[in-house]
Scaffold this motif. Structure first.
Motif, PDB file in Angstrom:
ATOM      1  N   VAL A 149       9.333  45.093  43.134  1.00 38.69           N
ATOM      2  CA  VAL A 149      10.237  45.998  42.185  1.00 38.69           C
ATOM      3  C   VAL A 149       9.073  46.132  40.928  1.00 38.69           C
ATOM      4  CG1 VAL A 149      12.059  46.076  40.286  1.00 38.69           C
ATOM      5  CG2 VAL A 149      12.554  45.178  42.796  1.00 38.69           C
ATOM      6  N   ASN A 150       9.006  47.185  40.378  1.00 41.33           N
ATOM      7  CA  ASN A 150       8.206  47.596  39.391  1.00 41.33           C
ATOM      8  C   ASN A 150       9.121  47.503  38.163  1.00 41.33           C
ATOM      9  OD1 ASN A 150       6.438  48.858  37.382  1.00 41.33           O
ATOM     10  ND2 ASN A 150       5.988  50.451  38.219  1.00 41.33           N
ATOM     11  N   THR A 153       9.279  49.982  34.876  1.00 42.57           N
ATOM     12  CA  THR A 153      10.147  51.046  35.073  1.00 42.57           C
ATOM     13  C   THR A 153      11.569  50.625  35.253  1.00 42.57           C
ATOM     14  OG1 THR A 153       9.790  51.477  37.285  1.00 42.57           O
ATOM     15  CG2 THR A 153       8.364  52.558  35.519  1.00 42.57           C
ATOM     16  N   ASN A 154      11.843  49.386  35.580  1.00 43.95           N
ATOM     17  CA  ASN A 154      13.160  48.672  35.707  1.00 43.95           C
ATOM     18  C   ASN A 154      13.286  47.485  34.955  1.00 43.95           C
ATOM     19  OD1 ASN A 154      14.139  50.442  38.404  1.00 43.95           O
ATOM     20  ND2 ASN A 154      12.092  49.823  38.948  1.00 43.95           N
ATOM     21  N   CYS A 173      17.048  49.461  42.221  1.00 42.12           N
ATOM     22  CA  CYS A 173      15.942  49.707  41.413  1.00 42.12           C
ATOM     23  C   CYS A 173      15.294  50.931  41.806  1.00 42.12           C
ATOM     24  CB  CYS A 173      14.987  48.620  41.098  1.00 42.12           C
ATOM     25  SG  CYS A 173      15.828  47.159  40.589  1.00 42.12           S
ATOM     26  N   THR A 174      14.551  51.629  40.940  1.00 42.48           N
ATOM     27  CA  THR A 174      13.834  52.728  41.449  1.00 42.48           C
ATOM     28  C   THR A 174      12.253  52.676  41.066  1.00 42.48           C
ATOM     29  OG1 THR A 174      15.680  54.333  40.961  1.00 42.48           O
ATOM     30  CG2 THR A 174      13.638  55.448  41.189  1.00 42.48           C
ATOM     31  N   ASN A 175      11.391  52.682  42.124  1.00 41.86           N
ATOM     32  CA  ASN A 175      10.052  52.446  41.761  1.00 41.86           C
ATOM     33  C   ASN A 175       9.426  53.810  41.842  1.00 41.86           C
ATOM     34  OD1 ASN A 175       9.984  49.763  41.721  1.00 41.86           O
ATOM     35  ND2 ASN A 175       9.440  49.315  43.767  1.00 41.86           N
ATOM     36  N   ARG A 177       5.845  55.907  41.837  1.00 42.55           N
ATOM     37  CA  ARG A 177       4.397  55.771  41.885  1.00 42.55           C
ATOM     38  C   ARG A 177       3.626  57.179  41.959  1.00 42.55           C
ATOM     39  NH1 ARG A 177       2.212  56.170  46.795  1.00 42.55           N
ATOM     40  NH2 ARG A 177       3.820  56.153  48.606  1.00 42.55           N
ATOM     41  N   SER A 189       9.357  58.758  44.059  1.00 42.95           N
ATOM     42  CA  SER A 189      10.386  57.909  43.776  1.00 42.95           C
ATOM     43  C   SER A 189      10.970  57.141  44.798  1.00 42.95           C
ATOM     44  CB  SER A 189      11.418  58.796  42.941  1.00 42.95           C
ATOM     45  OG  SER A 189      12.549  58.039  42.650  1.00 42.95           O
TER      46      SER A 189
END
Length: 225
Positions: A149-150, A153-154, A173-175, A177, A189
């Motif tokens: 999990v990034n 951004t989360n 969660c939404t990663n 890149r 996404s």
């Protein structure tokens, strides 16, 4: 490739370096990979159980070559007391601790010795859901480890982890890149379950106990008393 959002349509992009520095020798790296789990339990059963009061220790979380323990020692000695106040056999500890723990302060070679142990973090509070998935308070700082999990951004908090334990709430969660294909840069996404009660390395029971996978057994076959 690393990226940082500067504006809605502007990103700073940095390519990963082609070389890296590593202070761990290849012999040590391969030995850890091949023998970590054996030495892991060897340290627990042939050292900890023989000289430490295991009634004052609780295993919180561990991975291939790391383990986090809750220690019920002297409440006035601070959170960096290590095992000092839970030793039950001082002679055995003194004779064998040197084979595991660093003996020369500030000596990197001694800290990285084969089969040796080193302190990763020391804190006053820890909550773990699974390996590489935990919250720990180190001094005045809070550290949350959530593999995959990034966290740039989360926003992940201790309360979300506790809510999963108490109510089974899953946090998605939404990663984000950047990806390049055919010289075209795109923003990708990916949505995933960031905090969940699912544990792929063990069977988790209703009281958060973790049991090993045994052929033919399911979670319902274990009894919680």
């Amino acid at each position: 490739m690393d990226d940082q959002k500067l504006a809605d349509d502007v990103y700073a992009v940095q390519m990963n370096p082609e070389t890296c520095a590593c202070k761990t020798s290849l012999q040590v790296a391969y030995f850890v990979l091949d023998n970590a789990k054996y030495w892991y339990v060897n340290f627990i059963y042939n050292f900890m159980y023989k000289c430490l009061d295991m009634n004052k220790l609780h295993f919180v979380e561990g991975d291939t070559d790391s383990a986090y323990w809750a220690v019920s020692g002297d409440e006035d000695a601070g959170h960096k007391q290590q095992f000092k106040y839970v030793i039950k056999n001082q002679q055995f500890y003194d004779e064998n601790a040197k084979y595991f723990f660093p003996t020369i302060e500030g000596d990197l070679l001694d800290e990285k010795k084969i089969l040796g142990l080193a302190i990763e973090r020391e804190g006053t509070e820890m909550v773990a859901l699974a390996p590489k998935n935990y919250y720990i308070k180190v001094g005045d700082k809070e550290k949350i480890k959530l593999k995959g999990v990034n966290q740039n951004t989360n926003k992940i908090t201790k309360e979300q982890i506790m809510d999963n334990i108490t109510n089974g709430t899953i946090t998605t969660c939404t990663n984000m890149r950047l990806g390049q294909k055919n010289y075209q840069m795109s923003k990708i996404s990916t949505e995933k379950n960031g905090i969940t009660g699912c544990h792929t390395k063990a069977i988790v029971l209703s009281d958060q106990s973790c049991c090993p996978y045994v052929f033919g057994l399911k979670a319902s076959d274990y009894m919680v008393q």
